[in-house]
Design an enzyme around this catalytic site. Structure first.
Site, mmCIF file in Angstrom:
data_model
loop_
_atom_site.group_PDB
_atom_site.id
_atom_site.type_symbol
_atom_site.label_atom_id
_atom_site.label_comp_id
_atom_site.label_asym_id
_atom_site.label_seq_id
_atom_site.Cartn_x
_atom_site.Cartn_y
_atom_site.Cartn_z
ATOM 1 N N GLU A 172 -10.110 2.088 3.503
ATOM 2 C CA GLU A 172 -9.639 3.385 2.766
ATOM 3 C C GLU A 172 -10.992 4.111 2.189
ATOM 4 O O GLU A 172 -11.130 5.168 2.213
ATOM 5 C CB GLU A 172 -8.502 2.863 2.087
ATOM 6 C CG GLU A 172 -8.134 4.424 1.127
ATOM 7 C CD GLU A 172 -6.971 3.765 0.028
ATOM 8 O OE1 GLU A 172 -6.031 2.868 0.548
ATOM 9 O OE2 GLU A 172 -7.016 4.147 -0.968
ATOM 10 N N SER A 184 0.722 -1.061 0.109
ATOM 11 C CA SER A 184 -0.088 0.203 0.253
ATOM 12 C C SER A 184 0.693 1.295 0.015
ATOM 13 O O SER A 184 2.005 1.306 0.337
ATOM 14 C CB SER A 184 -0.823 -0.011 1.432
ATOM 15 O OG SER A 184 -1.790 1.205 1.139
ATOM 16 N N LYS A 214 -5.054 -6.977 3.078
ATOM 17 C CA LYS A 214 -4.991 -5.657 2.302
ATOM 18 C C LYS A 214 -6.055 -5.220 1.638
ATOM 19 O O LYS A 214 -6.627 -3.958 1.491
ATOM 20 C CB LYS A 214 -3.816 -5.953 0.991
ATOM 21 C CG LYS A 214 -3.907 -4.935 -0.072
ATOM 22 C CD LYS A 214 -3.184 -3.634 0.470
ATOM 23 C CE LYS A 214 -2.794 -2.650 -0.557
ATOM 24 N NZ LYS A 214 -3.679 -2.151 -1.877
ATOM 25 N N HIS A 257 -8.089 -3.481 4.337
ATOM 26 C CA HIS A 257 -7.420 -1.864 4.338
ATOM 27 C C HIS A 257 -7.998 -1.149 3.076
ATOM 28 O O HIS A 257 -8.153 0.111 3.767
ATOM 29 C CB HIS A 257 -5.948 -2.296 4.053
ATOM 30 C CG HIS A 257 -5.226 -1.121 3.749
ATOM 31 N ND1 HIS A 257 -5.218 -0.640 2.586
ATOM 32 C CD2 HIS A 257 -4.341 -0.200 4.125
ATOM 33 C CE1 HIS A 257 -4.665 0.631 2.326
ATOM 34 N NE2 HIS A 257 -3.721 0.956 3.419
ATOM 35 N N ASN A 258 -7.869 -1.533 2.051
ATOM 36 C CA ASN A 258 -8.649 -0.812 0.878
ATOM 37 C C ASN A 258 -10.097 -0.387 1.181
ATOM 38 O O ASN A 258 -10.520 0.651 1.014
ATOM 39 C CB ASN A 258 -8.479 -1.583 -0.541
ATOM 40 C CG ASN A 258 -7.072 -1.470 -0.941
ATOM 41 O OD1 ASN A 258 -6.214 -1.245 -0.414
ATOM 42 N ND2 ASN A 258 -7.053 -1.644 -2.398
HETATM 43 P P1 NBP Z 1 0.044 -1.010 -14.141
HETATM 44 O O1 NBP Z 1 -1.216 -0.988 -15.064
HETATM 45 O O2 NBP Z 1 0.794 0.310 -14.117
HETATM 46 O O3 NBP Z 1 1.146 -2.094 -14.681
HETATM 47 C C1 NBP Z 1 0.733 -3.507 -14.978
HETATM 48 C C2 NBP Z 1 1.864 -4.126 -15.346
HETATM 49 O O4 NBP Z 1 1.074 -5.503 -15.706
HETATM 50 C C3 NBP Z 1 2.573 -4.037 -16.667
HETATM 51 O O5 NBP Z 1 3.832 -4.108 -16.397
HETATM 52 C C4 NBP Z 1 1.907 -4.466 -17.740
HETATM 53 O O6 NBP Z 1 2.906 -5.087 -18.635
HETATM 54 C C5 NBP Z 1 1.791 -6.108 -16.881
HETATM 55 N N1 NBP Z 1 0.733 -6.968 -17.435
HETATM 56 C C6 NBP Z 1 -0.480 -6.723 -17.683
HETATM 57 BR BR1 NBP Z 1 -1.548 -5.344 -17.576
HETATM 58 N N2 NBP Z 1 -1.218 -8.076 -18.295
HETATM 59 C C7 NBP Z 1 -0.044 -8.766 -18.594
HETATM 60 C C8 NBP Z 1 -0.191 -10.095 -18.899
HETATM 61 N N3 NBP Z 1 -1.149 -10.643 -19.277
HETATM 62 N N4 NBP Z 1 1.082 -10.713 -18.826
HETATM 63 C C9 NBP Z 1 2.080 -10.029 -18.380
HETATM 64 N N5 NBP Z 1 2.172 -8.881 -17.848
HETATM 65 C C10 NBP Z 1 1.130 -8.296 -18.011
HETATM 66 O O7 NBP Z 1 -0.270 -1.281 -12.719
HETATM 67 P P2 NBP Z 1 0.190 -0.860 -11.319
HETATM 68 O O8 NBP Z 1 -0.497 0.300 -11.038
HETATM 69 O O9 NBP Z 1 1.788 -0.831 -11.031
HETATM 70 O O10 NBP Z 1 -0.382 -1.938 -10.363
HETATM 71 C C11 NBP Z 1 0.211 -3.245 -10.273
HETATM 72 C C12 NBP Z 1 -0.519 -4.183 -9.261
HETATM 73 O O11 NBP Z 1 -0.271 -3.264 -7.883
HETATM 74 C C13 NBP Z 1 -2.257 -4.264 -9.237
HETATM 75 O O12 NBP Z 1 -2.577 -5.433 -8.906
HETATM 76 C C14 NBP Z 1 -2.586 -2.982 -8.839
HETATM 77 O O13 NBP Z 1 -3.934 -3.346 -8.155
HETATM 78 C C15 NBP Z 1 -1.750 -3.043 -7.448
HETATM 79 N N6 NBP Z 1 -1.491 -1.677 -6.856
HETATM 80 C C16 NBP Z 1 -1.440 -0.517 -7.276
HETATM 81 C C17 NBP Z 1 -1.481 0.425 -6.612
HETATM 82 C C18 NBP Z 1 -1.393 2.044 -7.271
HETATM 83 O O14 NBP Z 1 -1.336 2.938 -6.738
HETATM 84 N N7 NBP Z 1 -0.939 2.093 -8.842
HETATM 85 C C19 NBP Z 1 -1.137 0.507 -5.178
HETATM 86 C C20 NBP Z 1 -1.291 -0.550 -4.738
HETATM 87 C C21 NBP Z 1 -1.511 -1.657 -5.454
HETATM 88 P P3 NBP Z 1 2.967 -4.398 -20.198
HETATM 89 O O15 NBP Z 1 3.934 -2.990 -19.902
HETATM 90 O O16 NBP Z 1 3.479 -5.264 -21.072
HETATM 91 O O17 NBP Z 1 1.786 -3.718 -20.359
#
Ligand code: NBP
Length: 403
Positions: free
Chosen positions: A190, A129, A183, A186-187
């Protein structure tokens, strides 16, 4: 000589890139892999001089890691995680550790745990988080999985987590899906916090406060018991002006909210366990209603709605709102903790609720002074049946009931 990096991360999205920089910055060498190779190359090129290896193939990635390998997935939750696990299975060896750091549904984590364990691998489902900034500077981490995997991951997790009073914001949450479950709640909590802030804002607005006056009130609240990241950024958001029109930005933003799922998962789980989470429920419903913009607009032409009857003196109203918001927050956290306690007993997770509150004090979006109070309440009485019954919170609730 072949490279033997300490850690591997797959999925260079917003969270993945920032986590890698955090981990590398703490002295660990990191290998990275991303489905779209151009992202890997750009990322590594943008950070010269760091101990990073950008792998073009999964085989190269796996071969670059020291044993037992520690591979973290930072992917969109759902099918992508399963797909990557299937690709990793034939490439990993017994004892290697796979960590899913995304927002996965805890039952998916339990299913994946069983599959990896059957292959002699160790699986950690870790909630992370704090968004982009938390990932880069220190998140709150909620890892669930076997104790032997926690022991090996602990130095890395503790090095990269946020710190409060010298303590890292990470503990071993429990086995299997416990980390992702916590988690999720937690969300949900939030969501509840944000909804309570929205309702306080709506009342202040109905009472005729300007956005600058509201920002002053939230800033004042941030000096006291309500001190928290969400109250702070509410004040900042209210202060922002649109550079083109000079209008408060908050008045120009479309009043429609989306959701990614964790709030709904919390609700469904609460219903399955007959636990009341009315604040989280209200928050999810408000997001659903907000998204029905066209229907709301059409109805507003025919249905008048109530005229607010906020007859208190303005200063008194702000004071009463503060007390009501604080009391509602206590109720909301009580509900979330009650849900976790219920599931802990049902699943045999032995969740340490005071420890969980303590790791939410830093790094994550709900970080707040209030969480220190919750930690203290559980330290004083680890068997506390209900947060509202802790002496400190009983006092606050009795004082603020009328407000
Ligand atoms: P992003 O949308 O920024 O990135 C997603 C990643 O997943 C990219 O590297 C993408 O690769 C890859 N991907 C996808 Br989409 N489909 C795929 C597939 N079929 N095979 C392989 N790779 C794949 O997500 P993020 O915001 O970094 O979030 C990542 C995780 O963390 C999520 O579960 C999210 O819920 C969680 N999270 C996010 C936050 C936040 O604030 N953003 C906070 C806490 C938790 P590519 O480059 O090839 O498209």
């Amino acid at each position: 000589m072949t490279v033997q990096n300490d850690f591997g991360l797959i999925g260079l999205g917003v969270m993945g890139q920032n986590l890698v920089l955090n981990i590398e910055g703490r002295g660990f060498s990191v290998s990275v892999f991303n489905r779209t190779d151009a992202v890997t190359r750009e990322f590594v090129a943008a950070h010269p001089g760091k101990r990073l290896l950008g792998a073009a193939t999964l085989d190269e990635f796996i071969q670059s890691l020291s044993r037992p390998r520690k591979v973290m997935l930072m992917l969109k939750a759902g099918a992508a995680v399963d797909a990557l696990i299937e690709q990793l299975l034939p490439r990993l060896e017994a004892g290697d550790i796979v960590i899913d750091g995304g927002n996965s549904l805890y039952t998916d984590t339990e299913r994946r745990d069983a599959r990896l364990t059957a292959h002699g691998l160790r699986f950690i489902g870790a909630g992370v988080s704090g968004g982009e900034e938390g990932a880069r500077k220190g998140p709150s981490i909620m890892p669930g999985g076997p104790a032997s995997a926690w022991d090996l991951m602990r130095p890395i997790f503790e090095a990269i987590a946020a710190r409060v009073d010298g303590q890292p914001c990470v503990i071993h949450i429990g086995p299997g899906g416990a980390g992702h479950y916590v988690k999720t709640v937690h969300n949900g909590i939030e969501y509840g916090d944000m909804q309570l802030i929205c309702e306080a804002y709506a009342m202040l607005r109905a009472a005729g406060f300007s956005t600058d006056e509201m920002a002053d009130i939230f800033e004042g609240w941030n000096e006291g018991e309500l001190q928290s990241y969400l109250i702070l950024i509410t004040a900042k958001a209210l202060r922002q002006r649109d550079p083109e029109t000079g209008e408060p930005v908050v008045d120009l933003i479309l009043d429609k909210a989306g959701q990614k799922g964790t709030g709904q998962w919390t609700l469904v789980n609460a219903a399955e366990n007959a636990v009341v989470v009315s604040t989280i429920n209200a928050a999810v419903e408000a997001r659903v209603l907000s998204s029905m913009k066209a229907a709301r607009l059409a109805a507003s032409m025919r249905l008048q709605g109530p005229t607010p009857a906020l007859d208190s003196h303005r200063a008194e109203l702000a004071e009463r709102l503060h007390d009501a918001l604080y009391a509602a927050k206590i109720v909301s956290y009580t509900q979330g903790l009650d849900l976790m306690r219920t599931m802990s007993e049902k699943q045999g997770w032995a969740l340490d609720l005071g420890g969980i509150a303590s790791i939410w004090r830093g790094g994550c979006i709900i970080r707040a002074r209030f969480l220190g109070r919750i930690t203290d309440a559980y330290r004083a009485d680890p068997e506390l049946p209900n947060l509202m019954r802790a002496p400190f919170f009983e006092g606050v609730l009795n004082r603020s009931q009328q407000a």
